[in-house]
Write an enzyme that holds these catalytic residues in place. Sequence first.
Site, mmCIF file in Angstrom:
data_model
loop_
_atom_site.group_PDB
_atom_site.id
_atom_site.type_symbol
_atom_site.label_atom_id
_atom_site.label_comp_id
_atom_site.label_asym_id
_atom_site.label_seq_id
_atom_site.Cartn_x
_atom_site.Cartn_y
_atom_site.Cartn_z
ATOM 1 C CG ASP A 32 117.232 -47.769 73.789
ATOM 2 O OD1 ASP A 32 117.835 -46.841 74.351
ATOM 3 O OD2 ASP A 32 117.098 -47.830 72.531
ATOM 4 C CB SER A 97 120.284 -39.175 70.231
ATOM 5 O OG SER A 97 119.848 -40.290 70.984
ATOM 6 C CG HIS A 102 118.119 -41.146 78.815
ATOM 7 N ND1 HIS A 102 118.110 -39.934 78.132
ATOM 8 C CD2 HIS A 102 118.884 -41.981 78.087
ATOM 9 C CE1 HIS A 102 118.838 -40.062 77.028
ATOM 10 N NE2 HIS A 102 119.324 -41.287 76.982
ATOM 11 C CG LEU A 103 121.320 -44.541 84.835
ATOM 12 C CD1 LEU A 103 122.558 -43.666 84.686
ATOM 13 C CD2 LEU A 103 120.887 -44.609 86.304
#
Length: 116
Positions: A32, A97, A102-103
């Site tokens: 991320d 967002s 996704h995880l």
Amino acid sequence: MENESCVFCEIMVNRKPEDIVFEDEQVTVFHDINPQAPVHLLIVPKKHIAKLSDVTEQDSKILCRMMEIAREMAVKMNLNQQGFRLVMNEGKDSGQSIFHMHLHMLSGRRLMWPPG
Ligand code: AMP
Ligand code: ZN
């Protein structure tokens, strides 16, 4: 299966090998950009599916694969020693967002509960 205006589809098409933590035919794992914990991975299906509630029965195996990869990452990176959290946001109230399902895999610090 990519969607032109999607950040995650773009990352997966123009990926630099060093940014990718893991990938197979169905799923990519990358860091991320704005980590919320010392380890903050995103486990992302290659197919553009906006959100969990859009997954069809035909595609439901992707969900198993995402969970299986989370398990593999936990063991490989020793996250299972101290613990980790998996999060999937959907919709406005969750704060989603990026509308490519996704995880989040968070680890490396004590995580609060309940979440904010
Ligand atoms: P969500 O709010 O659940 O949709 O999560 C989207 C996540 O994607 C956020 O944690 C962002 O920090 C992350 N993110 C946004 N743009 C990028 C990017 N270019 N590369 C990696 N992660 C990103
Ligand atoms: Zn996408």
